[in-house]
Design an enzyme around this catalytic site. Structure first.
Site, PDB file in Angstrom:
ATOM      1  CE1 TYR A  97      -3.301  -2.877   0.630  1.00 21.45           C
ATOM      2  CE2 TYR A  97      -4.542  -1.062   1.593  1.00 21.45           C
ATOM      3  CZ  TYR A  97      -4.491  -2.348   1.093  1.00 21.45           C
ATOM      4  OH  TYR A  97      -5.633  -3.101   1.051  1.00 21.45           O
TER       5      TYR A  97
ATOM      6  CG  HIS B 213      -7.565  -4.936   4.773  1.00 20.68           C
ATOM      7  ND1 HIS B 213      -7.733  -6.270   5.091  1.00 20.68           N
ATOM      8  CD2 HIS B 213      -7.099  -4.907   3.501  1.00 20.68           C
ATOM      9  CE1 HIS B 213      -7.373  -7.019   4.044  1.00 20.68           C
ATOM     10  NE2 HIS B 213      -6.992  -6.212   3.058  1.00 20.68           N
ATOM     11  N   GLY B 214     -10.384  -5.753   6.273  1.00 19.31           N
ATOM     12  CA  GLY B 214     -10.829  -6.897   7.079  1.00 19.31           C
ATOM     13  C   GLY B 214      -9.670  -7.384   7.948  1.00 19.31           C
TER      14      GLY B 214
ATOM     15  CG  ASP C 237      11.503 -37.998 -19.951  1.00 25.62           C
ATOM     16  OD1 ASP C 237      10.388 -38.068 -20.495  1.00 25.62           O
ATOM     17  OD2 ASP C 237      12.204 -36.956 -19.949  1.00 25.62           O
TER      18      ASP C 237
HETATM   19  C1  SPV Z   1      10.768 -32.321 -18.782  1.00 24.42           C
HETATM   20  O1  SPV Z   1      10.632 -31.710 -17.720  1.00 24.42           O
HETATM   21  O2  SPV Z   1      10.342 -33.439 -18.957  1.00 24.42           O
HETATM   22  C2  SPV Z   1      11.474 -31.682 -19.903  1.00 24.42           C
HETATM   23  C3  SPV Z   1      12.500 -30.672 -19.633  1.00 24.42           C
HETATM   24  O3  SPV Z   1      11.229 -32.050 -21.014  1.00 24.42           O
HETATM   25  S1  SPV Z   1      14.007 -31.505 -19.578  1.00 24.42           S
HETATM   26  O4  SPV Z   1      13.925 -32.577 -18.620  1.00 24.42           O
HETATM   27  O5  SPV Z   1      15.024 -30.541 -19.245  1.00 24.42           O
HETATM   28  O6  SPV Z   1      14.247 -32.059 -20.913  1.00 24.42           O
HETATM   29 MG    MG Z   2      10.141 -33.824 -21.107  1.00 21.11          MG
END
Ligand code: SPV
Ligand code: MG
Length: 431
Positions: free
Chosen positions: A75, A89-90, A204
């Site tokens: 503020y 204010h609340g 992955d």
């Molecule tokens: C993920 O988070 O799955 C990505 C980013 O694709 S990385 O792991 O850096 O490729």
């Molecule tokens: Mg990825």
């Protein structure tokens, strides 16, 4: 005549706000501040109606003698301008993250003898229901989907956190900290292929199928309102990609990022240590075009991720691909690197921005993690993704707890490091 100041950051006026206004009126001339959208999203939730409408709902009440725009969550600046005798204010700002706002207000008022008037917060079933309804509205696909584009327009940089479950979703949704410039929170969420796979104990490599990935999105969506960026890996076959786009768009996801790799995809952070091949520019452009033709709204974004730096194909290749992908209709570019220095990322951003001022740039500073959000924004980056830090912090903590229990044949020794039971059972809101 005394001046009374109060600030509103609401989409709906309920009895609590009316109570604040009528109390304020008792003390003098009422100046109502309307918190700007960009300030509101730093701390409060995303507004569900536009700024002009938020001003007019206060105007229509006919109680405010003057309406001003408050541009900061703190503020001090507005108080210097309005110089009110009282700020009303609340009293819910006496604790929790809002206390920082109250402290800031108190400090600046004390400099000239102004005072805070804390009004008992209205906890009624009606107020609770209105609050819940606004949250529900924000979680609806038509509101959530467009929010990423809105944030890119509003924020210097959109701060995005990896999530892979309802619980991590809650962390991204609710975590608020006090910083030098006020309060801050994450803007968006990233459904990482790496962390979604890791949470399932899988590599992955596009092994976790789309149905399962959608299930993760659903779990996150159930308990959050923030926009979602989905890591779509390579996007798969073009014939499959179009279905993925359609499903994500229907669910209310804001963006998919697809990377220009082909064949068996491995995580980018392996770089050239494993065999990975990059797609041709022509074929990847065809995939982008097919996705863009499929989507039904203007809200959804298809972001093209360039792996040229990861695969050591050079800056020229990265830039050539970026311009080609934008030409094919990509709504954004993600440029990735696994170098510790951000130099090549910044060089890419500067060279891309020389020719293209508007297409959003996304980066994932996992290895080049010294760079700050401000520096990235200065080089034209629009979205920063913290892609795996939650998973990497949880795993060692859990592993250490498991080891300690094994070592001591009881759980007493680990207890000090654990979240109290009372906190964990109140972590999840009840409807
Ligand atoms: C993920 O988070 O799955 C990505 C980013 O694709 S990385 O792991 O850096 O490729
Ligand atoms: Mg990825």
């Amino acid at each position: 005549m005394k001046t009374v100041y109060t600030c509103f950051c609401t989409d709906v006026i309920h009895e609590g706000h009316l109570n604040i206004l009528s109390e304020a009126k008792k003390y003098g001339r009422v100046v109502v501040g309307i918190l700007s959208d960009s300030a509101m999203i730093r701390f409060n939730r995303f507004p569900t109606i536009d700024f002009e409408k938020r001003i007019s709902i206060v105007e229509e009440l006919g109680i405010a003698d003057e309406i001003v725009i408050q541009d900061d969550i703190m503020y001090d600046k507005i108080i210097e301008k309005v110089r009110p005798d009282y700020v009303v204010h609340g009293d819910n700002w006496k604790s929790g993250p809002m206390k920082a706002i109250r402290d800031n207000t108190e400090k600046i008022l004390s400099e000239y003898g102004g005072e805070i008037i804390d009004i008992p917060y209205t906890y009624s079933e009606n107020v609770r229901r209105i609050d819940l309804r606004i949250r529900e509205k924000l979680a609806m696909p038509e509101y959530r989907r467009k929010r990423l584009k809105q944030l890119i327009d509003m924020c210097p940089i959109v701060k995005t956190l990896e999530v892979h479950s309802g619980l991590t979703g809650l962390i991204a949704e609710k975590t608020i900290v006090q910083t030098d410039s006020g309060l801050d929170q994450f803007d968006a969420m990233w459904i990482s292929s790496l962390c979604d796979s890791t949470a399932k104990g899988k590599p992955d490599i596009e092994l976790v199928d789309m149905t399962s990935r959608f299930r993760t999105i659903d779990d996150v969506m159930e308990v959050t309102t923030k926009p979602i960026i989905f890591d779509g890996d390579t996007g798969g076959l073009i014939e499959h990609f179009v279905y993925t786009v359609r499903t994500l768009e229907r669910m209310g996801v804001s963006a998919i990022i697809i990377e220009d790799k082909t064949g068996l995809k491995k995580n980018s952070l392996f770089g050239t240590e494993v065999e990975q091949s990059q797609d041709s520019i022509e074929h990847f452009c065809e995939k982008i075009r097919a996705g863009k033709q499929t989507q039904l709204t203007d809200d959804f974004m298809i972001i093209a991720r360039i792996e040229s730096l990861i695969l050591e194909q050079g800056m020229d290749d990265a830039l050539e691909r970026a311009f080609a992908y934008v030409g094919a209709g990509a709504d954004g570019i993600m440029i990735h690197s696994r170098k510790k220095s951000p130099a090549e990322i910044l060089e890419f951003c500067d060279k891309f921005r020389d020719k293209n001022k508007t297409t959003p740039i996304v980066v994932v500073p996992t290895s080049f993690n010294e760079i700050t959000e401000t520096e990235l924004a200065q080089h034209g980056v629009n979205v920063v993704i913290y892609a795996n830090q939650l998973t990497r912090s949880a795993f060692p903590a859990m592993e250490e707890t498991a080891k300690e229990i094994l070592r001591h044949h009881r759980a007493k020794e680990v207890d000090d490091r654990l979240m109290p039971i009372k906190n964990i059972i109140t972590l999840i809101d009840e409807l």
